[in-house]
Design a protein around this motif. Structure first.
Motif, PDB file in Angstrom:
ATOM      1  N   PRO A 159       6.309   8.612  10.640  1.00 31.39           N
ATOM      2  CA  PRO A 159       5.806   9.513   9.598  1.00 31.39           C
ATOM      3  C   PRO A 159       4.354   9.277   9.186  1.00 31.39           C
ATOM      4  O   PRO A 159       3.704  10.184   8.682  1.00 31.39           O
ATOM      5  N   TRP A 160       3.818   8.081   9.391  1.00 36.36           N
ATOM      6  CA  TRP A 160       2.431   7.783   9.032  1.00 36.36           C
ATOM      7  C   TRP A 160       1.473   7.971  10.206  1.00 36.36           C
ATOM      8  O   TRP A 160       0.294   7.687  10.090  1.00 36.36           O
ATOM      9  N   ARG A 161       1.999   8.386  11.335  1.00 35.47           N
ATOM     10  CA  ARG A 161       1.199   8.594  12.552  1.00 35.47           C
ATOM     11  C   ARG A 161       0.418   7.342  12.966  1.00 35.47           C
ATOM     12  O   ARG A 161      -0.689   7.417  13.447  1.00 35.47           O
ATOM     13  N   GLY A 162       1.030   6.182  12.714  1.00 38.48           N
ATOM     14  CA  GLY A 162       0.461   4.930  13.195  1.00 38.48           C
ATOM     15  C   GLY A 162      -0.347   4.144  12.184  1.00 38.48           C
ATOM     16  O   GLY A 162      -0.657   2.983  12.419  1.00 38.48           O
ATOM     17  N   SER A 163      -0.708   4.738  11.053  1.00 40.21           N
ATOM     18  CA  SER A 163      -1.488   3.974  10.078  1.00 40.21           C
ATOM     19  C   SER A 163      -0.641   2.870   9.440  1.00 40.21           C
ATOM     20  O   SER A 163      -1.153   1.838   9.031  1.00 40.21           O
ATOM     21  N   THR A 164       0.670   3.096   9.370  1.00 43.34           N
ATOM     22  CA  THR A 164       1.631   2.106   8.891  1.00 43.34           C
ATOM     23  C   THR A 164       2.706   1.969   9.960  1.00 43.34           C
ATOM     24  O   THR A 164       3.074   2.950  10.589  1.00 43.34           O
ATOM     25  N   MET A 165       3.190   0.747  10.173  1.00 41.76           N
ATOM     26  CA  MET A 165       4.230   0.509  11.163  1.00 41.76           C
ATOM     27  C   MET A 165       5.550   0.220  10.457  1.00 41.76           C
ATOM     28  O   MET A 165       5.577  -0.528   9.485  1.00 41.76           O
TER      29      MET A 165
ATOM     30  N   ALA B 184       0.789  -1.229   0.000  1.00 35.76           N
ATOM     31  CA  ALA B 184       0.000   0.000   0.000  1.00 35.76           C
ATOM     32  C   ALA B 184       0.825   1.284   0.000  1.00 35.76           C
ATOM     33  O   ALA B 184       0.558   2.187  -0.770  1.00 35.76           O
ATOM     34  N   GLN B 185       1.814   1.395   0.854  1.00 33.17           N
ATOM     35  CA  GLN B 185       2.458   2.689   1.104  1.00 33.17           C
ATOM     36  C   GLN B 185       3.961   2.597   0.899  1.00 33.17           C
ATOM     37  O   GLN B 185       4.655   2.056   1.723  1.00 33.17           O
ATOM     38  N   LEU B 186       4.470   3.148  -0.204  1.00 30.80           N
ATOM     39  CA  LEU B 186       5.905   3.089  -0.482  1.00 30.80           C
ATOM     40  C   LEU B 186       6.560   4.458  -0.433  1.00 30.80           C
ATOM     41  O   LEU B 186       7.668   4.647  -0.912  1.00 30.80           O
ATOM     42  N   ASN B 187       5.876   5.430   0.147  1.00 32.72           N
ATOM     43  CA  ASN B 187       6.467   6.750   0.367  1.00 32.72           C
ATOM     44  C   ASN B 187       5.708   7.445   1.491  1.00 32.72           C
ATOM     45  O   ASN B 187       4.672   6.963   1.934  1.00 32.72           O
ATOM     46  N   TYR B 188       6.246   8.557   1.944  1.00 33.10           N
ATOM     47  CA  TYR B 188       5.585   9.354   2.969  1.00 33.10           C
ATOM     48  C   TYR B 188       6.075  10.791   2.870  1.00 33.10           C
ATOM     49  O   TYR B 188       7.090  11.083   2.243  1.00 33.10           O
ATOM     50  N   VAL B 189       5.349  11.688   3.481  1.00 31.99           N
ATOM     51  CA  VAL B 189       5.744  13.095   3.537  1.00 31.99           C
ATOM     52  C   VAL B 189       6.438  13.319   4.867  1.00 31.99           C
ATOM     53  O   VAL B 189       5.872  13.050   5.925  1.00 31.99           O
ATOM     54  N   ASP B 190       7.683  13.812   4.813  1.00 33.82           N
ATOM     55  CA  ASP B 190       8.448  14.003   6.045  1.00 33.82           C
ATOM     56  C   ASP B 190       8.033  15.294   6.756  1.00 33.82           C
ATOM     57  O   ASP B 190       7.115  15.996   6.327  1.00 33.82           O
ATOM     58  N   HIS B 191       8.712  15.600   7.849  1.00 32.65           N
ATOM     59  CA  HIS B 191       8.361  16.752   8.680  1.00 32.65           C
ATOM     60  C   HIS B 191       8.560  18.077   7.960  1.00 32.65           C
ATOM     61  O   HIS B 191       8.020  19.097   8.374  1.00 32.65           O
ATOM     62  N   ASN B 192       9.344  18.074   6.867  1.00 33.83           N
ATOM     63  CA  ASN B 192       9.563  19.296   6.086  1.00 33.83           C
ATOM     64  C   ASN B 192       8.617  19.407   4.897  1.00 33.83           C
ATOM     65  O   ASN B 192       8.746  20.314   4.080  1.00 33.83           O
TER      66      ASN B 192
END
Length: 102
Positions: free
Chosen positions: A67-73, A11-19
């Protein structure tokens, strides 16, 4: 019986970082949606049970802060499973950045 326990993320192969930057992950086997997967073989590993069996993993504080706030571990598993009685045990670690490699 031979057991194969692995991470599988479709499902998730990237994320948006804190910047606010999009970060692509180099691998998709260290981010879990619900837990690890398992297959087994009764012929010494020549063939494996065709369905994925999901092993649930409980979400904890480290997941809620990734980075996913728990939706992905983010998790890393590198252990030989141990069969004790009717149960199979293996060790894994969770990672704060969600990439599985820290």
């Amino acid at each position: 019986r031979v057991y194969c326990i692995y991470g599988y993320n479709e499902a998730q192969l990237n994320y948006v970082d804190h910047n606010g930057e999009l970060v692509d992950l180099p691998r998709g086997d260290m981010q879990l949606q619900d837990g690890f997967c398992m297959k087994y073989s009764d012929d010494g590993g020549l063939t494996f049970y065709p369905q994925r069996i999901y092993i649930p993993v409980r979400r904890t504080k480290i997941d809620r802060e990734n980075p996913w706030r728990g939706s992905t571990m983010g998790a890393f598993h590198c252990d030989k499973p141990s069969v004790i009685g009717d149960s199979v045990y293996f060790a894994f670690q969770k990672t704060p950045e969600g990439g599985g490699e820290t």
